[in-house]
Write a protein that holds these residues in place. Sequence first.
Motif, mmCIF file in Angstrom:
data_model
loop_
_atom_site.group_PDB
_atom_site.id
_atom_site.type_symbol
_atom_site.label_atom_id
_atom_site.label_comp_id
_atom_site.label_asym_id
_atom_site.label_seq_id
_atom_site.Cartn_x
_atom_site.Cartn_y
_atom_site.Cartn_z
ATOM 1 N N TYR A 74 -5.878 11.924 39.898
ATOM 2 C CA TYR A 74 -7.224 12.359 39.538
ATOM 3 C C TYR A 74 -7.607 11.708 38.226
ATOM 4 O O TYR A 74 -6.908 11.865 37.223
ATOM 5 C CB TYR A 74 -7.300 13.878 39.396
ATOM 6 N N LEU A 75 -8.720 10.995 38.230
ATOM 7 C CA LEU A 75 -9.193 10.270 37.061
ATOM 8 C C LEU A 75 -10.525 10.857 36.610
ATOM 9 O O LEU A 75 -11.412 11.094 37.428
ATOM 10 C CB LEU A 75 -9.369 8.788 37.394
ATOM 11 N N ALA A 76 -10.663 11.069 35.311
ATOM 12 C CA ALA A 76 -11.917 11.580 34.741
ATOM 13 C C ALA A 76 -12.396 10.607 33.669
ATOM 14 O O ALA A 76 -11.589 9.950 33.009
ATOM 15 C CB ALA A 76 -11.708 12.956 34.130
ATOM 16 N N VAL A 77 -13.703 10.538 33.489
ATOM 17 C CA VAL A 77 -14.313 9.737 32.436
ATOM 18 C C VAL A 77 -15.073 10.701 31.535
ATOM 19 O O VAL A 77 -15.821 11.553 32.027
ATOM 20 C CB VAL A 77 -15.283 8.681 33.010
ATOM 21 N N ALA A 78 -14.870 10.567 30.230
ATOM 22 C CA ALA A 78 -15.537 11.471 29.275
ATOM 23 C C ALA A 78 -16.110 10.666 28.121
ATOM 24 O O ALA A 78 -15.582 9.611 27.755
ATOM 25 C CB ALA A 78 -14.532 12.487 28.747
ATOM 26 N N SER A 79 -17.202 11.168 27.557
ATOM 27 C CA SER A 79 -17.798 10.516 26.393
ATOM 28 C C SER A 79 -17.095 10.930 25.110
ATOM 29 O O SER A 79 -17.139 10.209 24.115
ATOM 30 C CB SER A 79 -19.291 10.834 26.303
ATOM 31 N N GLU A 80 -16.445 12.084 25.125
ATOM 32 C CA GLU A 80 -15.628 12.505 23.983
ATOM 33 C C GLU A 80 -14.563 13.476 24.470
ATOM 34 O O GLU A 80 -14.714 14.121 25.495
ATOM 35 C CB GLU A 80 -16.463 13.131 22.889
ATOM 36 N N VAL A 81 -13.468 13.506 23.724
ATOM 37 C CA VAL A 81 -12.357 14.397 24.049
ATOM 38 C C VAL A 81 -12.048 15.187 22.793
ATOM 39 O O VAL A 81 -11.820 14.617 21.741
ATOM 40 C CB VAL A 81 -11.109 13.608 24.514
ATOM 41 N N ASP A 82 -12.093 16.499 22.919
ATOM 42 C CA ASP A 82 -11.829 17.375 21.788
ATOM 43 C C ASP A 82 -10.574 18.179 22.080
ATOM 44 O O ASP A 82 -10.522 18.924 23.052
ATOM 45 C CB ASP A 82 -13.014 18.319 21.568
ATOM 46 N N PHE A 83 -9.568 17.978 21.271
ATOM 47 C CA PHE A 83 -8.312 18.680 21.490
ATOM 48 C C PHE A 83 -8.391 20.016 20.815
ATOM 49 O O PHE A 83 -7.584 20.762 20.655
ATOM 50 C CB PHE A 83 -7.138 17.861 20.963
#
Length: 83
Positions: A74-83
């Motif tokens: 499963y692949l996702a594309v995100a504009s930002e990743v917040d941990f």
Amino acid sequence: MILQKGITGKTQNSNDLPKPDGKDFKRLCYTLIAQLGGSVKAFTQPQIDTNYFHVDLEVFNKRLHLLLNENYPYLAVASEVDF
């Protein structure tokens, strides 16, 4: 929606699950992004607190993140990743 075992995090039997090949994914990312005139800023393998490969990239003057689950394709594309 029914989520498959191990999709949201690590389980006792995580080693029994099929795994995408991280080396192939890394090579594919670097090759395709370069062909598009972009660059990979960072490639992070799954860690203790995450269960996905994280590719931080820049292409078409945009910063994007690709997230590939370590147990399922499963692949996702995100504009930002917040941990």
